[in-house]
Scaffold this motif. Structure first.
Motif, PDB file in Angstrom:
ATOM      1  N   TYR A 170       0.828  -1.199   0.000  1.00 26.18           N
ATOM      2  CA  TYR A 170       0.000   0.000   0.000  1.00 26.18           C
ATOM      3  C   TYR A 170       0.867   1.254   0.000  1.00 26.18           C
ATOM      4  O   TYR A 170       2.070   1.188   0.250  1.00 26.18           O
ATOM      5  N   GLU A 171       0.244   2.394  -0.217  1.00 24.91           N
ATOM      6  CA  GLU A 171       0.967   3.651  -0.096  1.00 24.91           C
ATOM      7  C   GLU A 171       1.377   3.862   1.354  1.00 24.91           C
ATOM      8  O   GLU A 171       0.546   3.775   2.260  1.00 24.91           O
ATOM      9  N   GLN A 172       2.628   4.127   1.574  1.00 25.17           N
ATOM     10  CA  GLN A 172       3.093   4.417   2.923  1.00 25.17           C
ATOM     11  C   GLN A 172       3.251   5.923   3.053  1.00 25.17           C
ATOM     12  O   GLN A 172       4.327   6.476   2.918  1.00 25.17           O
ATOM     13  N   LYS A 173       2.163   6.585   3.335  1.00 20.78           N
ATOM     14  CA  LYS A 173       2.213   8.040   3.388  1.00 20.78           C
ATOM     15  C   LYS A 173       2.513   8.535   4.794  1.00 20.78           C
ATOM     16  O   LYS A 173       2.300   7.829   5.789  1.00 20.78           O
ATOM     17  N   ARG A 174       3.020   9.745   4.862  1.00 20.29           N
ATOM     18  CA  ARG A 174       3.319  10.374   6.154  1.00 20.29           C
ATOM     19  C   ARG A 174       2.015  10.599   6.911  1.00 20.29           C
ATOM     20  O   ARG A 174       1.017  11.054   6.347  1.00 20.29           O
ATOM     21  N   LEU A 175       2.037  10.302   8.213  1.00 25.70           N
ATOM     22  CA  LEU A 175       0.862  10.477   9.060  1.00 25.70           C
ATOM     23  C   LEU A 175       1.225  11.403  10.213  1.00 25.70           C
ATOM     24  O   LEU A 175       2.310  11.282  10.786  1.00 25.70           O
ATOM     25  N   GLU A 176       0.324  12.318  10.573  1.00 26.25           N
ATOM     26  CA  GLU A 176       0.616  13.184  11.711  1.00 26.25           C
ATOM     27  C   GLU A 176      -0.642  13.843  12.251  1.00 26.25           C
ATOM     28  O   GLU A 176      -1.667  13.927  11.568  1.00 26.25           O
ATOM     29  N   ASN A 177      -0.549  14.274  13.508  1.00 30.76           N
ATOM     30  CA  ASN A 177      -1.561  15.132  14.109  1.00 30.76           C
ATOM     31  C   ASN A 177      -0.823  16.188  14.926  1.00 30.76           C
ATOM     32  O   ASN A 177       0.365  16.434  14.683  1.00 30.76           O
ATOM     33  N   ASP A 178      -1.482  16.791  15.898  1.00 31.73           N
ATOM     34  CA  ASP A 178      -0.829  17.846  16.670  1.00 31.73           C
ATOM     35  C   ASP A 178       0.208  17.309  17.653  1.00 31.73           C
ATOM     36  O   ASP A 178       0.988  18.084  18.207  1.00 31.73           O
ATOM     37  N   PHE A 179       0.220  15.989  17.876  1.00 34.59           N
ATOM     38  CA  PHE A 179       1.062  15.419  18.914  1.00 34.59           C
ATOM     39  C   PHE A 179       2.279  14.681  18.378  1.00 34.59           C
ATOM     40  O   PHE A 179       3.357  14.719  18.975  1.00 34.59           O
ATOM     41  N   VAL A 180       2.122  13.954  17.283  1.00 35.10           N
ATOM     42  CA  VAL A 180       3.217  13.136  16.755  1.00 35.10           C
ATOM     43  C   VAL A 180       3.223  13.190  15.229  1.00 35.10           C
ATOM     44  O   VAL A 180       2.220  13.552  14.596  1.00 35.10           O
ATOM     45  N   ALA A 181       4.353  12.806  14.663  1.00 29.77           N
ATOM     46  CA  ALA A 181       4.474  12.630  13.224  1.00 29.77           C
ATOM     47  C   ALA A 181       5.070  11.258  12.959  1.00 29.77           C
ATOM     48  O   ALA A 181       6.014  10.840  13.640  1.00 29.77           O
ATOM     49  N   LEU A 182       4.515  10.553  11.974  1.00 32.78           N
ATOM     50  CA  LEU A 182       5.017   9.244  11.556  1.00 32.78           C
ATOM     51  C   LEU A 182       5.566   9.390  10.145  1.00 32.78           C
ATOM     52  O   LEU A 182       4.829   9.664   9.205  1.00 32.78           O
ATOM     53  N   GLU A 183       6.883   9.219  10.012  1.00 37.35           N
ATOM     54  CA  GLU A 183       7.521   9.346   8.715  1.00 37.35           C
ATOM     55  C   GLU A 183       7.964   7.967   8.217  1.00 37.35           C
ATOM     56  O   GLU A 183       8.481   7.155   8.998  1.00 37.35           O
ATOM     57  N   PRO A 184       7.769   7.666   6.929  1.00 34.00           N
ATOM     58  CA  PRO A 184       8.276   6.403   6.382  1.00 34.00           C
ATOM     59  C   PRO A 184       9.770   6.270   6.631  1.00 34.00           C
ATOM     60  O   PRO A 184      10.533   7.210   6.439  1.00 34.00           O
ATOM     61  N   PHE A 185      10.180   5.105   7.074  1.00 36.57           N
ATOM     62  CA  PHE A 185      11.579   4.855   7.412  1.00 36.57           C
ATOM     63  C   PHE A 185      12.446   4.893   6.159  1.00 36.57           C
ATOM     64  O   PHE A 185      12.189   4.192   5.185  1.00 36.57           O
ATOM     65  N   ASP A 186      13.465   5.723   6.204  1.00 36.70           N
ATOM     66  CA  ASP A 186      14.466   5.800   5.147  1.00 36.70           C
ATOM     67  C   ASP A 186      15.798   5.420   5.777  1.00 36.70           C
ATOM     68  O   ASP A 186      16.310   6.154   6.632  1.00 36.70           O
ATOM     69  N   PRO A 187      16.383   4.281   5.412  1.00 39.34           N
ATOM     70  CA  PRO A 187      17.619   3.852   6.076  1.00 39.34           C
ATOM     71  C   PRO A 187      18.746   4.863   5.970  1.00 39.34           C
ATOM     72  O   PRO A 187      19.562   4.972   6.894  1.00 39.34           O
ATOM     73  N   ALA A 188      18.796   5.612   4.884  1.00 41.58           N
ATOM     74  CA  ALA A 188      19.857   6.598   4.733  1.00 41.58           C
ATOM     75  C   ALA A 188      19.728   7.734   5.737  1.00 41.58           C
ATOM     76  O   ALA A 188      20.721   8.377   6.092  1.00 41.58           O
ATOM     77  N   ILE A 189      18.517   7.981   6.195  1.00 45.05           N
ATOM     78  CA  ILE A 189      18.264   9.078   7.128  1.00 45.05           C
ATOM     79  C   ILE A 189      18.101   8.591   8.560  1.00 45.05           C
ATOM     80  O   ILE A 189      18.625   9.196   9.503  1.00 45.05           O
ATOM     81  N   HIS A 190      17.409   7.457   8.746  1.00 41.46           N
ATOM     82  CA  HIS A 190      16.958   7.064  10.083  1.00 41.46           C
ATOM     83  C   HIS A 190      17.711   5.893  10.711  1.00 41.46           C
ATOM     84  O   HIS A 190      17.575   5.670  11.917  1.00 41.46           O
ATOM     85  N   ALA A 191      18.471   5.132   9.943  1.00 42.04           N
ATOM     86  CA  ALA A 191      19.070   3.909  10.479  1.00 42.04           C
ATOM     87  C   ALA A 191      20.037   4.188  11.627  1.00 42.04           C
ATOM     88  O   ALA A 191      20.020   3.483  12.652  1.00 42.04           O
TER      89      ALA A 191
END
Length: 235
Positions: free
Chosen positions: A8-29
């Motif tokens: 499925y599309e793994q889109k960014r999710l967020e509200n006023d409290f948290v943000a969920l970003e798709p994991f990018d190994p180059a950035i987040h590992a």
């Protein structure tokens, strides 16, 4: 970089409290491995061979997540924590990860995996991160969700905190699958000496019992307002 292989599309999710970003190994590992090494308790009930270096984990990620259409990882950031400069800086507010695994479009089901850093456990972070993922997976297509039939939560049967969290987030307990998987990592394992004697296997891997919870589509309309209310609680 989004999870290209995911069903499925793994889109960014967020509200006023948290943000969920798709994991990018180059950035987040690097940040992920650093957090695991700083908080080894995260692996008490989880079998995750991250290796000794960021490169080891990137290789593991590529084999088990990057190339699998059944799985994806989200990085969780706390939007409430404010940097010393008085501005929200997400890169300094890493709070853990969530994963979707065993995802099947045919069966319209998926499983949520949760690994929130100890400093953010029992706060607004876990509630809102899990809530956002439930809204995305269970809301119908016209509401911006995937409209799945079933979302599972599976955890080591001895993990009392995880089991409480599942119930708090509206999951229904279905039972314990006994000896349902090998468990070579983590600290809480079931011994297999008698099993080795029984089947003749040398070096039999330890195992675990798994507690199974779920939320299904035909109860979602009733559960959704309660989960949204939990997400809006101030902590």
């Amino acid at each position: 970089m989004s999870q290209r292989a995911f069903h499925y599309e793994q889109k960014r999710l967020e509200n006023d409290f948290v943000a969920l970003e798709p994991f990018d190994p180059a950035i987040h590992a690097t940040r992920f491995v650093k957090d695991i090494k700083a908080n080894p308790s995260l692996l008490t009930y989880v079998s995750l061979p991250i290796g000794d270096t960021t490169e080891d984990f990137i290789e593991f990620y590529g084999r088990h997540f990057g190339s699998s259409p059944e799985a994806c990882i989200y990085v969780v950031f706390d939007k409430i924590v404010i940097s010393k400069k008085g501005e929200s800086d997400l890169k300094d507010n890493y709070a853990g990860t969530l994963a979707l695994t065993s995802t099947s479009p045919v069966n319209a089901c998926t499983e949520i995996g949760v690994m929130i850093s100890p400093a953010f456990q029992r706060t607004h972070v876990a509630t809102n991160a899990i809530g956002l993922l439930l809204l995305y997976t269970l809301d119908p297509l016209p509401a911006g969700g995937l409209g799945l039939r079933r979302v599972e939560w599976k955890t080591h049967a001895e993990n009392a905190a995880s089991r409480r969290a599942a119930l708090r987030m509206g999951f229904e307990f279905e039972g314990v699958a006994r000896w349902n998987r090998v468990f070579p990592g983590g600290e809480v394992v079931l011994p297999v000496e008698a099993l080795e004697e029984r089947n003749g296997t040398k070096g039999e891997l330890p195992g675990r019992h798994t507690a199974i919870y779920s939320i299904v589509w035909d109860e979602w309309d009733e559960k959704r307002p309660k989960i949204v209310a939990l997400m809006n609680l101030k902590r």
